[in-house]
Design an enzyme around this catalytic site. Sequence first.
Site, PDB file in Angstrom:
ATOM      1  N   HIS B  94       8.763 -69.351 -43.579  1.00 32.29           N
ATOM      2  CA  HIS B  94       9.218 -70.667 -43.118  1.00 32.29           C
ATOM      3  C   HIS B  94       7.999 -71.533 -42.817  1.00 32.29           C
ATOM      4  O   HIS B  94       7.979 -72.256 -41.818  1.00 32.29           O
ATOM      5  CB  HIS B  94      10.096 -70.541 -41.871  1.00 32.29           C
ATOM      6  CG  HIS B  94      11.451 -69.971 -42.120  1.00 32.29           C
ATOM      7  ND1 HIS B  94      12.610 -70.502 -41.595  1.00 32.29           N
ATOM      8  CD2 HIS B  94      11.846 -68.903 -42.858  1.00 32.29           C
ATOM      9  CE1 HIS B  94      13.650 -69.781 -41.983  1.00 32.29           C
ATOM     10  NE2 HIS B  94      13.221 -68.799 -42.747  1.00 32.29           N
ATOM     11  N   ASP B 117      -3.658 -75.585 -60.798  1.00 33.68           N
ATOM     12  CA  ASP B 117      -4.423 -74.335 -60.914  1.00 33.68           C
ATOM     13  C   ASP B 117      -3.549 -73.096 -60.668  1.00 33.68           C
ATOM     14  O   ASP B 117      -3.951 -71.983 -61.002  1.00 33.68           O
ATOM     15  CB  ASP B 117      -5.570 -74.323 -59.890  1.00 33.68           C
ATOM     16  CG  ASP B 117      -6.787 -75.105 -60.371  1.00 33.68           C
ATOM     17  OD1 ASP B 117      -6.916 -75.330 -61.585  1.00 33.68           O
ATOM     18  OD2 ASP B 117      -7.621 -75.487 -59.523  1.00 33.68           O
ATOM     19  N   HIS B 170      16.568 -74.484 -46.341  1.00 32.90           N
ATOM     20  CA  HIS B 170      16.138 -73.197 -45.826  1.00 32.90           C
ATOM     21  C   HIS B 170      14.608 -73.086 -45.850  1.00 32.90           C
ATOM     22  O   HIS B 170      13.952 -73.378 -44.847  1.00 32.90           O
ATOM     23  CB  HIS B 170      16.820 -72.087 -46.648  1.00 32.90           C
ATOM     24  CG  HIS B 170      16.639 -70.718 -46.099  1.00 32.90           C
ATOM     25  ND1 HIS B 170      17.483 -69.672 -46.389  1.00 32.90           N
ATOM     26  CD2 HIS B 170      15.702 -70.203 -45.287  1.00 32.90           C
ATOM     27  CE1 HIS B 170      17.076 -68.593 -45.761  1.00 32.90           C
ATOM     28  NE2 HIS B 170      15.998 -68.885 -45.088  1.00 32.90           N
ATOM     29  N   TYR B 229     -11.881 -69.048 -66.465  1.00 35.78           N
ATOM     30  CA  TYR B 229     -12.178 -69.082 -65.032  1.00 35.78           C
ATOM     31  C   TYR B 229     -12.352 -67.644 -64.548  1.00 35.78           C
ATOM     32  O   TYR B 229     -11.635 -66.742 -64.968  1.00 35.78           O
ATOM     33  CB  TYR B 229     -11.016 -69.741 -64.285  1.00 35.78           C
ATOM     34  CG  TYR B 229     -11.211 -69.839 -62.788  1.00 35.78           C
ATOM     35  CD1 TYR B 229     -11.753 -70.983 -62.197  1.00 35.78           C
ATOM     36  CD2 TYR B 229     -10.852 -68.771 -61.963  1.00 35.78           C
ATOM     37  CE1 TYR B 229     -11.929 -71.069 -60.830  1.00 35.78           C
ATOM     38  CE2 TYR B 229     -11.030 -68.849 -60.592  1.00 35.78           C
ATOM     39  CZ  TYR B 229     -11.572 -69.991 -60.024  1.00 35.78           C
ATOM     40  OH  TYR B 229     -11.755 -70.071 -58.667  1.00 35.78           O
TER      41      TYR B 229
END
Lengths: 239, 239, 239, 239
Positions: B94, B117, B170, B229
């Site tokens: 949450h 990304d 939620h 990367y």
Amino acid sequence: MNELIRQVTEANRMLPQERLAILTWGNVSGISEDRTCVAVKSSGVDYASMTERDITLTDLDGTVLSGGAPSTDLPTHLALYRAFPSVGAVVHIHSTYATMWAQAGKAIPCLGTTHADYFYGEIPCTRELTAEEIGTPADRHYEKNTGKVIVEAFSGRDPSKVPAVLVKSHGPFTWGPDPATAVKTALVLEYIAKMAYLNKTLDQSAPNGISPALLDKHYCRKFGENAYYGQKKSGNTAR
Amino acid sequence: MNELIRQVTEANRMLPQERLAILTWGNVSGISEDRTCVAVKSSGVDYASMTERDITLTDLDGTVLSGGAPSTDLPTHLALYRAFPSVGAVVHIHSTYATMWAQAGKAIPCLGTTHADYFYGEIPCTRELTAEEIGTPADRHYEKNTGKVIVEAFSGRDPSKVPAVLVKSHGPFTWGPDPATAVKTALVLEYIAKMAYLNKTLDQSAPNGISPALLDKHYCRKFGENAYYGQKKSGNTAR
Amino acid sequence: MNELIRQVTEANRMLPQERLAILTWGNVSGISEDRTCVAVKSSGVDYASMTERDITLTDLDGTVLSGGAPSTDLPTHLALYRAFPSVGAVVHIHSTYATMWAQAGKAIPCLGTTHADYFYGEIPCTRELTAEEIGTPADRHYEKNTGKVIVEAFSGRDPSKVPAVLVKSHGPFTWGPDPATAVKTALVLEYIAKMAYLNKTLDQSAPNGISPALLDKHYCRKFGENAYYGQKKSGNTAR
Amino acid sequence: MNELIRQVTEANRMLPQERLAILTWGNVSGISEDRTCVAVKSSGVDYASMTERDITLTDLDGTVLSGGAPSTDLPTHLALYRAFPSVGAVVHIHSTYATMWAQAGKAIPCLGTTHADYFYGEIPCTRELTAEEIGTPADRHYEKNTGKVIVEAFSGRDPSKVPAVLVKSHGPFTWGPDPATAVKTALVLEYIAKMAYLNKTLDQSAPNGISPALLDKHYCRKFGENAYYGQKKSGNTAR
């Protein structure tokens, strides 16, 4: 060279300490005094486990002299070293507020003396890269062209007086004479970026900058010819 | 199985450490390689006192194999494991900004490369559950139907390229190949959720996404076929 | 009584630890099981140096039984103990977001399940006290009348299902069966107050509450007759 | 004098500890009881390495009695000591929210009792300095004239009842009977500045202050003749 590596390592470690970077985000580089060799964080290295062995050395064309694959952003750093001879170190981060301004595609206006103490005017934002400049997923022109649009944004500006830029849709780069100073500038940039956000949301119609006289006063009492901020011995380097 | 329990315990502990959860809020689960057994935090356990004994093992129908009553959100996790075969771990939290977007019932737009990304496009928000899907206070359909609306929201989307969702009113769920990666994704989600909030309040009329070319470039230089990367050895897993 | 003093001391110490109070702000009290004796922080005590000797004991009329001058807010706490027989502890703080809603004079709407997990509906805000109820600087009716307007605001509400209130222009009070639970409720209140602020500034026209079915579901799966959140042994006390 | 230096050192150290200052930003001074000697942080000193040797002693004209170059803001501090005989210590910081209000050029309205507990009404903002008052980069009138516009802003106000001001486009100054109290006031100022920002962005049309009766009540129960906040021994000094 060992001293450069030490400074670049230490400056990279400052990023998470100062809450300027999480995970592997962000990178600091420094250039040797003779401007032939650049030290930069290796790509994808986590700050928690970073040591001096995670610093890559390259020449000004990006050819690796020692160490692992350099940060993917290295070509942007190199473009800045080539275009701005006064720059000794470059920082790239995704700090929250400065990145948000970059995402907005807006320059950060100079709204107070905190800003004027470090930057002689607004923090410019680059133009958007074209699809051609971005290129294909596999080619490697994008990072170099990011440097190109930064240099474009400083046409008519002195990069030593405004040591920061926002790359549109991406995030900030800062620079300075040495790695530690460039990181401090990144810290100040994030601070003023937050305040400017708060000002703009408090009052969208607020003026977009302080008076030229106040800008001159604050910038020049620290960095001008007759600077009187800081102790005499350290001159106007009290940044 | 011990390794799975260890990973799930460690990932649950990361939630309060990374400020993603307070009190007993949030839960991480992981599924065994043969996809027969799920490890999840037991219900109502406080992070401060949590040990490996607070991890419950169940089968894919939620039948407890060992440990206490599982997190009430388990049926949602199970629905995701059944629908998304590439998912090895699920996180529910949450966290402030991601939950706020869920409460707003709005997808988080991709406003910059920080987002690109990690996520190949916007973070979708589910539709509202109907009163029938929510059910009565005592029955247990609600958590399973929460999984159903998540799966619906990914109709036509690849959950491995957008490893997060907002459940309307939620909060967020994230996932990944393993528990630690799923928690890192939750951390990134909260970061970009905050920046997107700041962007939208700075300028409500701002465009709702970056260019397709920039999205492709950033996502694919990390996760595409020709990703460059990170270090070669670890390939494109430098997430 | 020693146990009550210990719990009240510990709960007061939680306030700065959970970043709910700075300096001397905030106070927690608890009432003995026979409801004859109240333990409360003494007035103006700094958290850094607080010990059990900084807890004052009074009767239900506020007469000091032991310890220094009680918190100036004690008459408000006493009014709540008298009006709400289910309340075993009361917390008053000036936490940033909850206080801001109190300053706005607005109830905090229930915008998501994080809220519904702890509060069965909106957090009400009291009416303004009249100049007569505020009284003169020297008399002592103000704190008692603050209790009066809180009780008024709960006319037709069950204080055990909504264990928090905002006092207009002032700040929040929370309560619960024991001091630690009342402080946890204050922590949750601050969390949902921040999210509600973010929602309202993101989209002023957003709906003001979740569906009744979702509110029922979340509140009742934790606190209803057939609650199934938490471990069986601890029943529905997993708050 | 040693005690004054000790208090000023300690108060300067509180600034980064309470997150009121980063880097070298901010300075605290104190004046001797006979009002002949002022102790202030030396210019450009980093908090991390600060010791009592980084405190400069000057007379009321700013002539250095011992130590390095004083903070460049000293002339502003001196102007306040000369104009406000009740002031024993002065703090200048660039804390985020208070500085943002200064940048906005707006007084901080009294929106609740948290504010009224410390300040008897709004926190005023000075007018802008004229270009003449700002002067040239090299002269030293600016800092003195900053003091002048602060004193102007308190025409008709009692600086002991409103121990803070915002200097337009610059940032806040606070004061008090001693250095520690002046820093606590700076901490409270930042707290209420944040809440006032949140209130104004939540609801731009909200009223701009609490009722006079409530302001009187809260300010006077702590600082009035019949103050009853805090313990008897420490009187109304429980600030």
